[in-house]
Design a protein around this motif. Structure first.
Motif, PDB file in Angstrom:
ATOM      1  N   PHE A  20       0.827  -1.210   0.000  1.00 45.01           N
ATOM      2  CA  PHE A  20       0.000   0.000   0.000  1.00 45.01           C
ATOM      3  C   PHE A  20       0.862   1.262   0.000  1.00 45.01           C
ATOM      4  O   PHE A  20       0.648   2.176  -0.804  1.00 45.01           O
ATOM      5  CB  PHE A  20      -0.915   0.003   1.222  1.00 45.01           C
ATOM      6  CG  PHE A  20      -1.730   1.246   1.365  1.00 45.01           C
ATOM      7  CD1 PHE A  20      -2.869   1.438   0.610  1.00 45.01           C
ATOM      8  CD2 PHE A  20      -1.350   2.239   2.254  1.00 45.01           C
ATOM      9  CE1 PHE A  20      -3.614   2.597   0.734  1.00 45.01           C
ATOM     10  CE2 PHE A  20      -2.085   3.395   2.390  1.00 45.01           C
ATOM     11  CZ  PHE A  20      -3.221   3.582   1.628  1.00 45.01           C
ATOM     12  N   LYS A  61       1.203   3.825  -3.030  1.00 49.45           N
ATOM     13  CA  LYS A  61       0.729   5.210  -2.884  1.00 49.45           C
ATOM     14  C   LYS A  61       1.835   6.212  -3.201  1.00 49.45           C
ATOM     15  O   LYS A  61       1.561   7.296  -3.735  1.00 49.45           O
ATOM     16  CB  LYS A  61       0.211   5.445  -1.474  1.00 49.45           C
ATOM     17  CG  LYS A  61      -1.142   4.847  -1.180  1.00 49.45           C
ATOM     18  CD  LYS A  61      -2.216   5.327  -2.161  1.00 49.45           C
ATOM     19  CE  LYS A  61      -2.506   6.809  -2.071  1.00 49.45           C
ATOM     20  NZ  LYS A  61      -3.598   7.234  -2.982  1.00 49.45           N
ATOM     21  N   ASP A  65       1.979   6.265  -6.935  1.00 53.07           N
ATOM     22  CA  ASP A  65       0.760   6.939  -7.389  1.00 53.07           C
ATOM     23  C   ASP A  65       0.866   8.453  -7.173  1.00 53.07           C
ATOM     24  O   ASP A  65       0.491   9.247  -8.038  1.00 53.07           O
ATOM     25  CB  ASP A  65      -0.439   6.375  -6.622  1.00 53.07           C
ATOM     26  CG  ASP A  65      -1.749   7.048  -7.020  1.00 53.07           C
ATOM     27  OD1 ASP A  65      -1.933   7.322  -8.209  1.00 53.07           O
ATOM     28  OD2 ASP A  65      -2.573   7.302  -6.133  1.00 53.07           O
ATOM     29  N   ASN A 102      -1.485  13.519  -1.775  1.00 51.50           N
ATOM     30  CA  ASN A 102      -2.172  12.406  -2.434  1.00 51.50           C
ATOM     31  C   ASN A 102      -1.849  11.067  -1.786  1.00 51.50           C
ATOM     32  O   ASN A 102      -2.521  10.064  -2.053  1.00 51.50           O
ATOM     33  CB  ASN A 102      -1.799  12.365  -3.923  1.00 51.50           C
ATOM     34  CG  ASN A 102      -2.656  11.399  -4.708  1.00 51.50           C
ATOM     35  OD1 ASN A 102      -3.843  11.620  -4.897  1.00 51.50           O
ATOM     36  ND2 ASN A 102      -2.057  10.313  -5.166  1.00 51.50           N
ATOM     37  N   PRO A 159      -5.305   8.459   1.131  1.00 53.70           N
ATOM     38  CA  PRO A 159      -6.309   7.944   0.196  1.00 53.70           C
ATOM     39  C   PRO A 159      -7.594   8.770   0.228  1.00 53.70           C
ATOM     40  O   PRO A 159      -7.951   9.370   1.233  1.00 53.70           O
ATOM     41  CB  PRO A 159      -6.565   6.508   0.695  1.00 53.70           C
ATOM     42  CG  PRO A 159      -5.448   6.212   1.622  1.00 53.70           C
ATOM     43  CD  PRO A 159      -4.991   7.508   2.193  1.00 53.70           C
ATOM     44  N   GLY A 177      -8.687   8.107  -8.858  1.00 54.93           N
ATOM     45  CA  GLY A 177      -9.534   7.199  -8.102  1.00 54.93           C
ATOM     46  C   GLY A 177     -10.063   6.029  -8.909  1.00 54.93           C
ATOM     47  O   GLY A 177     -10.293   4.946  -8.367  1.00 54.93           O
ATOM     48  N   GLY A 210      -4.977   4.819  -9.520  1.00 55.95           N
ATOM     49  CA  GLY A 210      -4.854   4.199  -8.201  1.00 55.95           C
ATOM     50  C   GLY A 210      -5.130   2.706  -8.199  1.00 55.95           C
ATOM     51  O   GLY A 210      -4.303   1.912  -7.723  1.00 55.95           O
ATOM     52  N   THR A 229      -5.321  -3.782  -0.939  1.00 55.52           N
ATOM     53  CA  THR A 229      -6.242  -3.559   0.174  1.00 55.52           C
ATOM     54  C   THR A 229      -7.540  -4.350   0.047  1.00 55.52           C
ATOM     55  O   THR A 229      -8.055  -4.858   1.036  1.00 55.52           O
ATOM     56  CB  THR A 229      -6.577  -2.060   0.290  1.00 55.52           C
ATOM     57  OG1 THR A 229      -7.183  -1.611  -0.933  1.00 55.52           O
ATOM     58  CG2 THR A 229      -5.312  -1.254   0.545  1.00 55.52           C
ATOM     59  N   SER A 255     -15.041   1.304  -1.135  1.00 52.62           N
ATOM     60  CA  SER A 255     -14.833   2.740  -0.910  1.00 52.62           C
ATOM     61  C   SER A 255     -15.366   3.176   0.454  1.00 52.62           C
ATOM     62  O   SER A 255     -14.783   4.044   1.107  1.00 52.62           O
ATOM     63  CB  SER A 255     -15.518   3.546  -2.018  1.00 52.62           C
ATOM     64  OG  SER A 255     -14.969   3.225  -3.269  1.00 52.62           O
ATOM     65  N   VAL A 292     -12.816   2.327   3.060  1.00 51.16           N
ATOM     66  CA  VAL A 292     -11.671   3.226   2.913  1.00 51.16           C
ATOM     67  C   VAL A 292     -11.963   4.555   3.598  1.00 51.16           C
ATOM     68  O   VAL A 292     -11.154   5.083   4.371  1.00 51.16           O
ATOM     69  CB  VAL A 292     -11.327   3.438   1.426  1.00 51.16           C
ATOM     70  CG1 VAL A 292     -10.278   4.528   1.256  1.00 51.16           C
ATOM     71  CG2 VAL A 292     -10.839   2.136   0.803  1.00 51.16           C
ATOM     72  N   VAL A 312      -5.989   2.864   6.337  1.00 56.88           N
ATOM     73  CA  VAL A 312      -6.495   1.984   5.268  1.00 56.88           C
ATOM     74  C   VAL A 312      -5.817   0.613   5.298  1.00 56.88           C
ATOM     75  O   VAL A 312      -6.510  -0.409   5.305  1.00 56.88           O
ATOM     76  CB  VAL A 312      -6.332   2.664   3.895  1.00 56.88           C
ATOM     77  CG1 VAL A 312      -6.738   1.709   2.779  1.00 56.88           C
ATOM     78  CG2 VAL A 312      -7.184   3.920   3.825  1.00 56.88           C
TER      79      VAL A 312
END
Length: 431
Positions: free
Chosen positions: A250, A254, A257, A288, A291, A329, A333, A341, A345, A348, A368
């Motif tokens: 994760f 991220k 991302d 960013n 999440p 999104g 991602g 994960t 949503s 999250v 998350v």
């Protein structure tokens, strides 16, 4: 005369130990509840002392892939250059550590070099624009005053009253509070110096962890195998692997991302001709990492900054951020994070809100993956219970679409929609 030998494995010994531990726990809870302020200050002090360790562990965790990859390549290249493999391994560790630390320093200094010049220019621009803004406000007030003499009479007394009240408030609050303001400034300077020292100590701790992580892992395995049964130890090792895969996948995902989003933001702002493209792109990219809400958290201060420069640019930026958030999104991602994960949503959002409310910024980031681990074990527990009752484990089996007059088989397929009532009847018939 015979005497029985005392054993800690006897029923009475276990009962006595249980009673003693329960009593000690109750006394400890009573003490904590009656001394919450002292306990809170003690924990805060301990937390401050351990801050360099937190930072060092985080640095080491993020730099671990770079360190491992460098060590692998360097050792492979110099394996036959030394008299024995131990010296080759030691030299490879030393060079890999230097590479990891260099990457860390390079990334931090690059971000600072990208942000600080634009930040200074924006502040200087705002300061330079203050006289023009004041002139526009003065002209607007003058024009309205000339056109509305009744407004002048109405406000004149109010302004005089406000002025007297302000001066009295300043005399009673600001002037006596000058000493506390100076004290706050000195505390801020001291805190800044302490923060720099914490970072330097954290860097040393990071180096130790990178070079000793195999020893720490081996010691942890020895302790777990000595303290627990083999079956329980395997479960603990599996839990560790799940945590590592979830958190590592994760966080690394991220970061990648966020870099992509920052670059896309810079390209879009450059094409649209928006000011402060580099500064705003770095802010959007860094935030960013959080999440779901990340792009908006970074967009709010950036939008306010652009609004002070040019309202039309702020509007274009807001539209661009909405498009970028949808792109991240729904496409970027999910492609990068993949199956890390496996959270809907809603969960999250739940993890971010709860984690942020309890632990601040760090909780928003780590909430998350923590929720994902809890979800994995809850799903496993529920599916095992259903399987023991010979019931299907697929969630779509238990969804009810009858209220819409829709046949579930048209959506999920016939195989996925076996009725659990039919499964129960089959099981009952077999019994």
């Amino acid at each position: 005369m015979s005497s029985k030998r005392f054993s800690f494995r006897s029923r009475y010994a276990k009962m006595g130990i249980t009673i003693f531990v329960s009593g000690a726990a109750l006394v400890l809870c009573f003490f904590l509840l009656n001394n919450l302020s002292d306990v809170g200050s003690f924990l805060s002090k301990i937390n401050g002392i351990l801050t360099p360790f937190y930072l060092g562990i985080i640095m080491a965790y993020l730099l671990c892939p770079i360190y491992n990859g460098s060590l692998r390549l360097i050792y492979k290249g110099i394996k036959d250059k030394f008299k024995n493999n131990v010296k080759s391994y030691t030299f490879a560790r030393f060079v890999a550590t230097l590479v990891a630390i260099f990457v860390l320093i390079f990334v931090i200094s690059s971000l600072l070099m990208l942000v600080i010049p634009d930040l200074i220019d924006s502040i200087a621009g705002l300061v330079r624009g203050l006289p023009d803004t004041a002139d526009r406000i003065s002209k607007w007030v003058q024009d309205n005053v000339e056109q509305n003499p009744e407004l002048v009479e109405l406000l004149q007394g109010r302004i005089e009253s406000f002025s007297d009240t302000f001066f009295k408030w300043a005399q009673t609050n600001i002037i006596p509070g000058a000493e506390s303001i100076l004290a706050s400034v000195s505390v801020g300077v001291k805190g800044t110096i302490g923060g720099v020292v914490d970072v330097l100590v954290a860097l040393v701790i990071c180096v130790y962890i990178l070079n000793s992580k195999e020893i720490f892992q081996a010691q942890a395995k020895k302790f777990i195998l000595a303290a627990f049964s083999c079956k329980k130890a395997d479960e603990i090792f599996e839990f560790g692997r799940i945590c590592n895969d979830t958190f590592g996948g994760f966080i690394n995902g991220k970061i990648i991302d966020s870099v992509i989003i920052g670059i896309l933001c810079f390209i879009a702002m450059t094409i649209l001709g928006l000011p402060l493209a580099m500064l705003v792109s770095v802010i959007v990219g860094v935030t960013n990492i959080i999440p779901f809400f990340g792009p908006f958290i970074g967009a709010i201060p950036s939008g306010i900054l652009l609004l002070c420069i040019d309202p039309w640019s702020a509007l274009k930026f807001a539209i661009m951020i909405l498009v970028l958030q949808q792109l991240d999104g729904n496409i970027i991602g999910p492609k990068i994070l993949g199956k890390t994960t496996k959270l809907a949503s809603f969960w999250v959002m739940f993890a971010i809100i709860v984690g942020g409310g309890m632990f601040g910024f760090v909780g928003m980031i780590l909430g998350v993956p923590t929720m994902a681990i809890i979800y994995v074990y809850m799903k496993r527990l529920i599916n095992n219970r259903l399987s023991s009752k010979h019931l299907p484990v697929g969630t779509e089996v238990y969804e009810d679409f009858s209220k819409y007059n829709i046949n579930k088989e048209d959506i999920f397929g016939k195989k996925s929609c076996i009725s659990y009532t039919a499964t129960e009847e089959k099981t009952a018939g077999e019994k």
